[in-house]
Design a protein around this motif. Structure first.
Motif, PDB file in Angstrom:
ATOM      1  N   PRO B  62       0.748  -1.315   0.192  1.00 20.66           N
ATOM      2  CA  PRO B  62       0.066   0.042  -0.055  1.00 20.66           C
ATOM      3  C   PRO B  62       0.690   1.297  -0.004  1.00 20.66           C
ATOM      4  O   PRO B  62       0.371   2.188  -0.525  1.00 20.66           O
ATOM      5  CB  PRO B  62      -0.748  -0.039   1.298  1.00 20.66           C
ATOM      6  CG  PRO B  62      -0.632  -1.503   1.519  1.00 20.66           C
ATOM      7  CD  PRO B  62       0.691  -2.219   1.134  1.00 20.66           C
ATOM      8  N   VAL B  65       1.397   3.395  -3.231  1.00 25.82           N
ATOM      9  CA  VAL B  65       0.398   4.390  -3.889  1.00 25.82           C
ATOM     10  C   VAL B  65       0.044   5.445  -2.555  1.00 25.82           C
ATOM     11  O   VAL B  65       0.278   4.837  -1.631  1.00 25.82           O
ATOM     12  CB  VAL B  65      -0.823   3.785  -4.296  1.00 25.82           C
ATOM     13  CG1 VAL B  65      -0.593   2.938  -5.573  1.00 25.82           C
ATOM     14  CG2 VAL B  65      -1.445   2.732  -3.284  1.00 25.82           C
ATOM     15  N   GLN B  66      -0.259   6.469  -3.011  1.00 25.27           N
ATOM     16  CA  GLN B  66      -0.569   7.479  -1.925  1.00 25.27           C
ATOM     17  C   GLN B  66      -1.916   8.043  -2.315  1.00 25.27           C
ATOM     18  O   GLN B  66      -2.036   8.648  -3.506  1.00 25.27           O
ATOM     19  CB  GLN B  66       0.656   8.323  -1.683  1.00 25.27           C
ATOM     20  CG  GLN B  66       0.544   9.300  -0.414  1.00 25.27           C
ATOM     21  CD  GLN B  66       0.634   8.333   0.808  1.00 25.27           C
ATOM     22  OE1 GLN B  66       1.246   7.295   0.888  1.00 25.27           O
ATOM     23  NE2 GLN B  66       0.072   8.918   1.721  1.00 25.27           N
ATOM     24  N   SER B  67      -2.732   8.558  -1.314  1.00 22.41           N
ATOM     25  CA  SER B  67      -3.934   9.199  -1.675  1.00 22.41           C
ATOM     26  C   SER B  67      -3.713  10.705  -1.943  1.00 22.41           C
ATOM     27  O   SER B  67      -2.838  11.122  -1.238  1.00 22.41           O
ATOM     28  CB  SER B  67      -4.976   9.093  -0.620  1.00 22.41           C
ATOM     29  OG  SER B  67      -5.272   7.871  -0.062  1.00 22.41           O
ATOM     30  N   SER B  68      -4.368  11.123  -2.870  1.00 22.24           N
ATOM     31  CA  SER B  68      -3.838  12.558  -3.441  1.00 22.24           C
ATOM     32  C   SER B  68      -5.401  13.128  -3.631  1.00 22.24           C
ATOM     33  O   SER B  68      -6.327  12.563  -4.351  1.00 22.24           O
ATOM     34  CB  SER B  68      -2.916  12.584  -4.582  1.00 22.24           C
ATOM     35  OG  SER B  68      -1.899  12.103  -4.442  1.00 22.24           O
ATOM     36  N   ASP B 159      -5.331   8.760   4.035  1.00 22.00           N
ATOM     37  CA  ASP B 159      -4.825   7.790   3.346  1.00 22.00           C
ATOM     38  C   ASP B 159      -5.158   6.248   3.951  1.00 22.00           C
ATOM     39  O   ASP B 159      -5.522   5.463   3.184  1.00 22.00           O
ATOM     40  CB  ASP B 159      -3.276   7.907   3.366  1.00 22.00           C
ATOM     41  CG  ASP B 159      -2.664   7.114   2.053  1.00 22.00           C
ATOM     42  OD1 ASP B 159      -3.060   6.852   1.405  1.00 22.00           O
ATOM     43  OD2 ASP B 159      -1.601   6.473   3.010  1.00 22.00           O
ATOM     44  N   LYS B 163      -7.159   3.090   2.458  1.00 25.79           N
ATOM     45  CA  LYS B 163      -6.635   1.731   2.191  1.00 25.79           C
ATOM     46  C   LYS B 163      -7.137   0.697   3.283  1.00 25.79           C
ATOM     47  O   LYS B 163      -6.712  -0.139   3.151  1.00 25.79           O
ATOM     48  CB  LYS B 163      -5.069   2.031   2.567  1.00 25.79           C
ATOM     49  CG  LYS B 163      -4.279   2.756   1.481  1.00 25.79           C
ATOM     50  CD  LYS B 163      -2.899   3.007   1.832  1.00 25.79           C
ATOM     51  CE  LYS B 163      -2.010   3.882   0.775  1.00 25.79           C
ATOM     52  NZ  LYS B 163      -0.782   4.307   0.967  1.00 25.79           N
ATOM     53  N   LYS B 196      -5.962   7.174  -5.251  1.00 27.70           N
ATOM     54  CA  LYS B 196      -4.597   6.764  -5.041  1.00 27.70           C
ATOM     55  C   LYS B 196      -3.639   6.881  -6.345  1.00 27.70           C
ATOM     56  O   LYS B 196      -3.916   6.096  -7.139  1.00 27.70           O
ATOM     57  CB  LYS B 196      -4.813   5.313  -4.311  1.00 27.70           C
ATOM     58  CG  LYS B 196      -5.429   5.212  -3.017  1.00 27.70           C
ATOM     59  CD  LYS B 196      -5.234   4.013  -2.476  1.00 27.70           C
ATOM     60  CE  LYS B 196      -6.806   3.240  -2.758  1.00 27.70           C
ATOM     61  NZ  LYS B 196      -6.665   1.940  -1.873  1.00 27.70           N
ATOM     62  N   ARG B 197      -2.629   7.608  -6.061  1.00 23.16           N
ATOM     63  CA  ARG B 197      -1.650   7.700  -7.063  1.00 23.16           C
ATOM     64  C   ARG B 197      -0.326   6.883  -6.898  1.00 23.16           C
ATOM     65  O   ARG B 197      -0.008   6.945  -5.585  1.00 23.16           O
ATOM     66  CB  ARG B 197      -1.479   9.289  -7.547  1.00 23.16           C
ATOM     67  CG  ARG B 197      -2.799   9.881  -7.788  1.00 23.16           C
ATOM     68  CD  ARG B 197      -2.389  11.321  -8.033  1.00 23.16           C
ATOM     69  NE  ARG B 197      -2.270  11.472  -9.326  1.00 23.16           N
ATOM     70  CZ  ARG B 197      -1.270  12.672  -9.561  1.00 23.16           C
ATOM     71  NH1 ARG B 197      -0.876  13.516  -8.612  1.00 23.16           N
ATOM     72  NH2 ARG B 197      -0.887  12.923 -10.870  1.00 23.16           N
ATOM     73  N   ASN B 199       3.266   6.561  -5.672  1.00 21.30           N
ATOM     74  CA  ASN B 199       3.807   7.290  -4.584  1.00 21.30           C
ATOM     75  C   ASN B 199       5.287   7.658  -4.911  1.00 21.30           C
ATOM     76  O   ASN B 199       6.327   6.955  -4.458  1.00 21.30           O
ATOM     77  CB  ASN B 199       3.649   6.522  -3.448  1.00 21.30           C
ATOM     78  CG  ASN B 199       4.191   7.536  -2.086  1.00 21.30           C
ATOM     79  OD1 ASN B 199       4.569   8.646  -2.133  1.00 21.30           O
ATOM     80  ND2 ASN B 199       4.053   6.944  -0.881  1.00 21.30           N
ATOM     81  N   GLU B 212       2.879  10.741   5.313  1.00 21.10           N
ATOM     82  CA  GLU B 212       2.727  10.896   3.906  1.00 21.10           C
ATOM     83  C   GLU B 212       3.557  11.411   3.026  1.00 21.10           C
ATOM     84  O   GLU B 212       3.797  11.501   1.897  1.00 21.10           O
ATOM     85  CB  GLU B 212       1.215  11.556   3.608  1.00 21.10           C
ATOM     86  CG  GLU B 212       1.164  12.891   4.123  1.00 21.10           C
ATOM     87  CD  GLU B 212       0.727  13.323   5.437  1.00 21.10           C
ATOM     88  OE1 GLU B 212       0.841  12.335   6.270  1.00 21.10           O
ATOM     89  OE2 GLU B 212       0.683  14.566   5.511  1.00 21.10           O
TER      90      GLU B 212
END
Lengths: 286, 438
Positions: B62, B65-68, B159, B163, B196-197, B199, B212
């Motif tokens: 996980p 990827v990171q929420s943007s 985030d 996830k 989620k893009r 990272n 983050e």
């Protein structure tokens, strides 16, 4: 750099039996036998640590002829052969006393460079040991490091002549750039001989050159030795008395580190002066 | 077996055949048992390895990827450039989070001026928006007065919510994200505004106390500098020492002593090398703490014995007949070594070297001793700057409690393992390429 490997003696005995065929196939060349001494050894002793492996050996070795060293395992014949091009220098515990003169110059003199000496005194080993390179590079290596060829054409010529002299050129002329290790055992040994003569030595030392070969390959090498005799001083160590009788003009019998007897091959094998020689060649020991 | 017993034993001695049969049964059982032990051992080790890898991968993926959140930020001249002259101090000191927050309010339809509600909304954005927007404007002042779509990072907790690491079933007072924030988050996701893009920050960013924005950038550079130091020092020194000892050195008590000591050095615990580095390189030689040069020097000392031993083994494995052949045509010892022994020993040397490097890459303990456990935000530009290293970064993140750091710990481990796999693969490829038959 092992001295004598007892494992390798078994095939030697067998070759001795079969190789008689070669004598009938091949008549020795009638080249004139020289009587000049190329190598003169005086009181040569070799010590491995405390142990004395060679005791006061003195011998004159003639130019343009084949001299065979015979004797049972551990008798010092290989040790003495390695004194002639100072290969014993690489055995840390080995110490050599006495003198070995080649053309009147003592090769153990401090002013002698053993590396240059080994270019003059070539060596062929018991097991064929071509470099893991192409056939061409195997032969070209010596001339390259000694700067014997001025151009690529010179080098090509040296390689081809050396292979021709070693009787290998016809067999390998289409695959000079293929690996030397891909040849058969006998071809590999002839490649090693070509490699040795490529640097244009005066003396060629052969340490049981046929002991790892089959009888047919052995016969070819023996033929070759006889041809090379016209140009080189050849010293050969052999376990096979038949081989000594076939290829050499003079024979030296070593026993327990002592040179027992040295003389014309025909004399040594027919009327030896010493009883020890007689016992050995008749198979009573050894 | 039956053939042997009938041919060697006459029918009269039936008892002897029975004994032989019993012996054969026992022997076969013993052989079967021995094979079973081996298979059980292999199964256990493979199983342990599989569990290890699945855990790391499950925890770590996980983090890649990171929420943007995609915000339409209005670069308000009143906020950034009140004087209208684009003074650098104004641009540097402007309140950028306020711009991002305004854009977010518009997205989630927040009109309330309740400070508590607004704070909840503000906490959905990462603190990194400040620097991100400032850098954008400083690079391109023409943005002032325009509205631009900008991807900004969501806060670590949001985030984690996306996830699934924060459960919605937990009562609100024990959850880090309140119901109101969950509602906004769901709306953003439904609008396609929060996704989620990949990272990239994980590989680029330096140290940060916000999960983050924390990344491996500094650690990667530090590890690179250290590997370069080891490669430049340990490899030539080690190979030269090994060749000298194996091929040229006289065999006497002194060289025996050296040999024994090299073998012992290979077994010295790595933390001892760290102490040595602290005492010699930092306290005595005065090199800076936390510098990757010091780390590299310590790892060089640690890797040297490995490389020497591997090289000696590779050189010793070259058949003596090749040396004799070269010496016999009049090559000198050094020519023999460089023309024949080294090319043949090369696969072994390369393998040993790369395995030594891989070991050095994963080494942590000595680096702790020389202060490479540092909170380094800026990229080190030279080996003398403070830096961390990959394994140390794993160690540092492992001590953090936030969900985002737990992911990152596993992700950093994956990156480290990735490098190991690549290095070992290179070792295999090089070995195959240089391998020659003789």
């Amino acid at each position: 750099m092992s001295l004598e490997d007892p494992v390798n003696e078994v095939p030697t005995m067998e070759q001795g039996r079969f190789a008689n065929i070669a004598v009938t196939l091949h008549e020795p060349t009638a080249a004139p036998v020289s009587t000049d001494a190329k190598i003169k050894a005086h009181d040569v002793s070799v010590f491995y640590g405390e142990k004395q492996a060679l005791i006061d050996v003195g011998i004159d070795i003639r130019d343009k002829s084949v001299t065979a060293f015979i004797g049972p395992s551990g008798c010092g014949k290989s040790t003495f052969l390695r004194c002639l091009n100072r290969m014993n220098d690489f055995i840390p515990a080995a110490r050599v006393t006495g003198s070995v003169e080649i053309d009147g110059v003592n090769i153990y003199d401090p002013s002698i460079d053993p590396v240059q000496l080994r270019a003059r005194v070539g060596m062929v080993f018991q097991k064929p040991n071509p470099f893991p390179k192409s056939i061409y590079d195997n032969v070209a290596y010596g001339p390259r490091i000694h700067g014997l060829a001025k151009s690529k054409a010179d080098l090509d010529e040296i390689v081809i002549t050396s292979l021709e002299k070693a009787g290998l050129y016809k067999e390998v002329k289409d695959r000079l750039l293929e690996a030397g290790t891909g040849l058969s055992g006998g071809q590999q040994q002839r490649l090693c001989i070509a490699r040795a003569i490529a640097v244009n030595p005066e003396v060629i030392l052969m340490d049981e050159p046929c002991s790892a070969l089959d009888p047919i390959a052995t016969a070819r090498i023996e033929e070759l030795i006889d041809e090379l005799r016209q140009n080189f001083c050849i010293v050969i160590v052999t376990h096979s008395m038949q081989q000594a009788a076939r290829v050499s003009q003079r024979t030296a019998f070593f026993h327990l580190g002592i040179l027992v007897e040295e003389g014309e091959t025909s004399q040594i094998f027919t009327v030896p002066r010493e009883t020890r020689t007689q016992d050995y060649i008749t198979g009573r020991f050894g | 077996m039956t053939i042997a017993s009938t041919s060697f034993n006459p029918p009269a001695s039936a008892t002897r055949a029975d004994v032989a049969a019993a012996l054969a049964r026992r022997r076969k059982f013993a052989e079967w048992r021995f094979k079973a032990y081996g298979m059980v051992a292999i199964a256990i080790s493979l199983g342990a390895l599989a569990i290890l890898f699945t855990t790391i991968v499950r925890n770590g993926y996980p983090a890649f990827v990171q929420s943007s959140i995609k915000l339409d930020v209005f670069f308000d001249p009143a906020e950034i450039d009140p004087s209208g002259t684009q003074k650098p101090e104004d641009i540097r000191n402007a309140n950028y989070p306020k711009l991002a927050q305004a854009a977010l309010y518009k997205l989630i339809g927040l009109e309330s001026s309740d400070r508590k509600v607004r704070r909840d909304a503000n906490q959905m954005l990462s603190q990194s928006v400040d620097i991100q927007l400032r850098d954008m404007v400083m690079k391109n002042p023409a943005l002032i007065g325009t509205t631009q779509p900008v991807w900004v990072l969501a806060r670590d907790e949001i985030d984690a919510l996306l996830k699934g690491s924060i459960s919605r079933d937990t009562p609100e007072d024990r959850r880090k994200v309140n119901d109101r924030q969950i509602g906004w988050a769901d709306k953003l996701v439904a609008d396609g505004r929060m996704v989620k893009r990949f990272n990239t920050g994980l590989f680029v960013n330096g140290a940060s106390s916000d999960a983050e924005t924390a990344g491996l950038g500094v650690a990667l550079i530090g590890s690179f500098f250290m590997m370069a130091t080891v490669l430049l020092l340990a490899v030539p020194l080690g190979v030269a020492a090994a060749i000298y000892l194996q091929e040229l050195a006289p065999k006497n008590r002194f060289t025996d002593l050296i040999e024994v000591n090299i073998n012992n050095l290979a077994a010295v615990p790595s933390i001892v090398f760290g102490l040595l580095g602290l005492a010699v390189f930092i306290n005595f030689a005065g090199l800076p703490r936390s510098a990757s040069l010091v780390g590299g020097l310590v790892l060089t000392l640690m890797t040297l014995p490995t490389i020497i031993i591997a090289t000696r083994a590779a050189v010793a494995a070259v058949p003596p007949s090749i040396r004799e052949a070269a010496l016999g045509v009049g090559a000198s010892r050094v020519q023999t070594i460089f023309h024949h022994v080294l090319p043949l020993a090369m696969p072994g040397i390369l393998t040993g070297t790369i395995i030594g490097l891989a070991k050095a890459l994963g080494e942590t303990a000595p680096l702790l001793m020389i202060g490479m456990v540092a909170f380094v935000i800026d990229y080190p530009t030279s080996p003398l700057d403070s830096a961390t290293a990959l394994p140390v970064q794993v160690y540092m993140w492992a001590t953090e409690a936030e969900r985002g750091f737990i992911e990152r710990t596993a992700a950093a481990t994956l990156v480290l393992l990735g490098f190991m796999v690549v290095m070992n693969a290179v070792a295999i490829v090089l070995r195959q390429r240089f391998m020659r038959k003789w």
